[in-house]
Design a protein around this motif. Structure first.
Motif, short mmCIF file in Angstrom:
data_model
loop_
_atom_site.label_atom_id
_atom_site.label_comp_id
_atom_site.label_asym_id
_atom_site.label_seq_id
_atom_site.Cartn_x
_atom_site.Cartn_y
_atom_site.Cartn_z
N ASN A 237 0.83 -1.22 0.00
CA ASN A 237 0.00 0.00 0.00
C ASN A 237 0.85 1.26 0.00
O ASN A 237 0.34 2.36 0.03
CB ASN A 237 -0.96 -0.01 1.19
N SER A 238 2.17 1.11 -0.01
CA SER A 238 3.00 2.32 0.06
C SER A 238 3.02 3.03 -1.29
O SER A 238 2.56 2.51 -2.29
CB SER A 238 4.42 1.94 0.48
N ASP A 239 3.58 4.24 -1.29
CA ASP A 239 3.46 5.06 -2.50
C ASP A 239 4.43 6.23 -2.44
O ASP A 239 4.12 7.28 -1.91
CB ASP A 239 2.01 5.56 -2.60
N MET A 240 5.61 6.03 -3.00
CA MET A 240 6.54 7.15 -3.05
C MET A 240 6.31 8.03 -4.27
O MET A 240 6.76 9.17 -4.31
CB MET A 240 7.99 6.63 -3.04
N THR A 256 -3.92 -0.67 -8.69
CA THR A 256 -3.57 -2.07 -8.45
C THR A 256 -4.00 -2.50 -7.05
O THR A 256 -4.55 -3.59 -6.86
CB THR A 256 -2.04 -2.25 -8.60
N HIS A 257 -3.76 -1.63 -6.10
CA HIS A 257 -4.11 -1.96 -4.71
C HIS A 257 -5.63 -2.15 -4.56
O HIS A 257 -6.10 -3.17 -4.05
CB HIS A 257 -3.60 -0.84 -3.81
N PHE A 258 -6.38 -1.17 -5.02
CA PHE A 258 -7.84 -1.25 -4.90
C PHE A 258 -8.40 -2.43 -5.70
O PHE A 258 -9.30 -3.14 -5.25
CB PHE A 258 -8.50 0.05 -5.38
N GLU A 259 -7.86 -2.64 -6.91
CA GLU A 259 -8.40 -3.71 -7.74
C GLU A 259 -8.11 -5.08 -7.14
O GLU A 259 -8.90 -6.02 -7.30
CB GLU A 259 -7.87 -3.60 -9.17
N THR A 260 -6.97 -5.18 -6.47
CA THR A 260 -6.67 -6.45 -5.81
C THR A 260 -7.69 -6.72 -4.71
O THR A 260 -8.20 -7.84 -4.59
CB THR A 260 -5.24 -6.41 -5.23
N ALA A 261 -8.01 -5.68 -3.95
CA ALA A 261 -9.02 -5.85 -2.89
C ALA A 261 -10.37 -6.19 -3.51
O ALA A 261 -11.11 -7.04 -2.99
CB ALA A 261 -9.11 -4.58 -2.05
#
Ligand code: SF4
Ligand code: SF4
Lengths: 448, 219
Positions: A237-240, A256-261
């Motif tokens: 969930n990190s994001d630089m 990607t994070h939301f779609e995985t969930a």
């Protein structure tokens, strides 16, 4: 009337910036600056720049300013003057050398903590202005090396730490086996469709801090949470990219994070004790993707522990007996209102909580956030010298008896570690999970 | 002399008021249009109640952490801004002009009070000037325009004060007073004096973000 002395520290050498500016000339800079200012900004920036009455009242909000004996170069508005105002005044025709200074100021002398927005009478959002400067630097290709490397890692692997596709499930399996020594039936459920919770972490956890995954697994297991972790990308969930101004990449990461969930059909995403990731998932990334609020409910670890403790799903056998003081991470307290819940958790698991002053949303930033610590070793002393005031704040909590410092955020944790070490503050730093794990009722504890 | 007076208090005053009001409306509308075109999300996040909550805190003396930290500045800035707005509107000799021109009338402040308020505004300008010159964090971000703005604001009150007391060159002073007042009106929309129009918007937006999304206080 004298011009205040120049900042005395020599600025660190940074390959990312040096090589970046070596390819620039005034024409190219002009094109990019005007491109960003005309194409990507609008009413907000215009109102902020034209409304600011140059009163300096935001100065005392900033820990850099306070820590540098009130050197105006470090005041919020002072940093804007040295970066954006000059770009606007010269209509983008600034030199590569100027861009170098601007890159250092924007990336390493502002944590985007937004404390100054609470001190400016007009609520001018300096952190946003600094993010515009970072966007310009990004488009010019002069972002500091280390943080740019993490952004590259995001782009290639969809995680921050170059964790390879097979290393991720391997690490989880390893931690599962470790934890089974403690609770033989424990599982880290991978890819469990329809679970209630998807637990997501930041890249550094599998890379350097696998014990945090272990602790989380124990807490989940004991609390009987119906949870899962993805075996695919989307676990980080990190994001630089959010901090380098690479908004397009930020969008890819968050999607990607939301779609995985969504693929796992979970009801909510629970995330570890991380501040910047919360900002990205809850505030910035979702907006870039067009969601007013996150499309799936986001629960930060603090809130998650709060729920578990409140509902009695985890029980504390014996409260942690050393007096603690509690650091309010900007991104979850000023950025997510978790101050009260944080205190509930602290009081539920510790005998004694000693407040540091200032606290809640007025707390001083750790000086690591906003991507500053991710700019790497060249800027370690920028962070440490830029936050003497934090050391003073911690010292005074220590004088009142605190022995342990709880910092429920990864960046805060690391940044505070450097500060505590450098100034000899002598506080032990812990996550909530460290204490919960140590003090909670576990199956084998009941058997014994 | 009379001709000059008629001109500055007639057509020129008309022009000044028109430019001021029209200019402010123009600035306001073009900002909102710009927001609508490029940052429409601003409207999504704007919250009336949280915006107002923030504004109310900031227009109340000592209701915010930063006002409490600067007690002298707080007293001066509130007294200054209140006097700056109230004195010209409720000054008897101004109301008389409105009455002559439009047959409008409203209660006036006692002259002594209005006079005091003029002094407060002038003193406020001096305070801000000294701040700009003396405090490093203010001086560092000060530009020439900041001094010009201070002069623009001080001028109508200095000349008005002198005209009222009729100490020197009364007729010239009146004309200087009218012209400087008109300069100030015209300057409002086109200089940083426009914070008069924009600051409630920026404050309300930050208040909304803090209230609705960040669930924290912005004061
Ligand atoms: S570090 Fe925080 S207080 Fe300082 S300028 Fe940046 S956002 Fe403002
Ligand atoms: S407090 Fe606000 S208006 Fe004053 S200098 Fe800082 S940003 Fe500008």
């Amino acid at each position: 009337m004298t011009e205040p002395a120049q900042q005395s520290e020599t600025k660190a050498q940074d390959k990312g910036i040096e090589v970046g500016i070596s390819k620039l000339d005034v024409e190219r800079i002009e094109k990019v600056v005007t491109g960003v200012l005309k194409g990507e900004t609008g009413a907000r920036l215009k109102a902020y720049v034209e409304t600011c009455i140059h009163c300096g009242l935001c100065s005392e909000a900033c820990h850099y300013y306070l820590s540098h004996d009130k050197d105006p170069h470090y005041s919020p508005v002072g940093k804007v003057k040295q970066t954006l105002w000059e770009m606007i005044r010269k209509k983008g025709r600034v030199s590569p050398e100027f861009i170098k200074t601007a890159a250092v100021i924007a990336h390493t002398e502002c944590n985007m903590c937004k404390r100054c927005a609470q001190y400016c009478p007009f609520g001018i959002d300096i952190a946003y202005i600094i993010s515009v400067v970072r966007r310009i630097i990004h488009r010019l290709g002069a972002t500091p090396l280390y943080i740019q490397d993490t952004a590259h890692s995001h782009s290639v692997t969809m995680n921050q730490m170059w964790v390879k596709a097979d290393e991720w499930p391997d690490t989880l399996q390893w931690q599962e086996e470790e934890a089974q020594a403690e609770i033989p039936t424990l599982r880290i459920p991978l890819e469990k469709e329809g679970a209630e919770v998807m637990y997501s972490v930041i890249g550094p956890e599998p890379k350097f801090q696998a014990q945090l995954i272990y602790q989380a697994a124990i807490i989940m297991d004991v609390a009987g949470v119906n949870w899962t972790m993805p075996a695919t990308i989307g676990w980080d969930n990190s994001d630089m990219a959010m901090y380098t101004g690479d908004n397009e990449l930020m969008g890819r990461i968050k999607r990607t994070h939301f779609e995985t969930a969504a693929r796992l059909k979970v009801k909510k995403i629970v995330m570890g004790e991380c501040g910047h990731a919360f900002r990205s998932v809850y505030d910035m990334g979702n907006r870039w993707l067009g969601w007013k609020m996150p499309p799936i409910r986001i629960v930060h670890a603090i809130e998650f522990y709060y729920d578990l403790l409140k509902e009695g799903r985890i029980k504390i056998v014996k409260k942690f007996d050393q007096p603690v003081t509690l650091h309010d991470p900007c991104n979850v307290v000023r950025g997510g209102g978790l101050g009260e819940k944080s205190r509930y958790v602290a009081n539920a698991i510790c005998e004694k909580v000693i407040e540091m002053v200032p606290n809640y949303e007025h707390n001083y930033c750790c000086c690591a956030g906003g991507g500053v610590i991710n700019c790497g070793p060249p800027y370690k002393m920028t962070r440490v010298n830029g936050n003497r005031v934090k050391a003073e704040q911690l010292f005074s909590a220590k004088t009142k008896g605190a022995k342990v410092l709880i910092a429920p955020c990864h960046n805060c944790h690391s940044g505070l570690h450097d500060i505590v070490h450098h100034y000899g503050v002598g506080l032990d730093i812990k996550f909530f999970a460290d204490i919960i794990y140590a003090c909670m009722e576990k199956p084998e504890a009941t058997e014994a | 002399m009379v001709d000059v007076y008629t001109f500055v208090s007639g057509p020129l005053a008309w022009a000044a008021f028109t430019i001021c009001i029209g200019g402010c409306l123009y600035r306001l509308i073009s900002l909102i249009v710009l927001a609508y075109k490029k940052e429409r999300f601003i409207f999504t996040y704007m919250s009336f109640s949280y915006g107002l909550r923030s504004i109310v805190h900031w227009i109340t003396p000592f209701a915010t952490e930063n006002w409490r930290r600067h007690p002298v500045l707080t007293v001066v800035t509130f007294a200054f801004h209140i006097s700056l707005v109230i004195a010209p509107i409720f000054l008897l000799s101004h109301i008389v002009l409105w009455e002559e021109a439009w047959d409008l009338r409203w209660p006036a402040l006692p002259d002594a009070l209005a006079d005091t308020m003029a002094v407060i505004v002038i003193a406020g300008c001096i305070f801000f000037l000294v701040r700009r010159l003396k405090l490093p964090e203010v001086q560092f971000v000060t530009t020439a325009s900041d001094y010009v703005i201070l002069a623009i604001v001080a001028a109508p009150f200095v000349t008005g004060f002198l005209a009222y007391h009729q100490w020197v060159a009364y007729p010239y002073m009146v004309i200087a007073h009218i012209i400087s007042g008109e300069v100030m009106l015209v300057a409002i929309p086109f200089t940083r004096l426009s914070h008069m129009v924009f600051s409630p918007l920026t404050r309300a937006y930050m208040g909304s973000e803090f209230g609705k999304v960040r669930m924290a206080r912005d004061w």
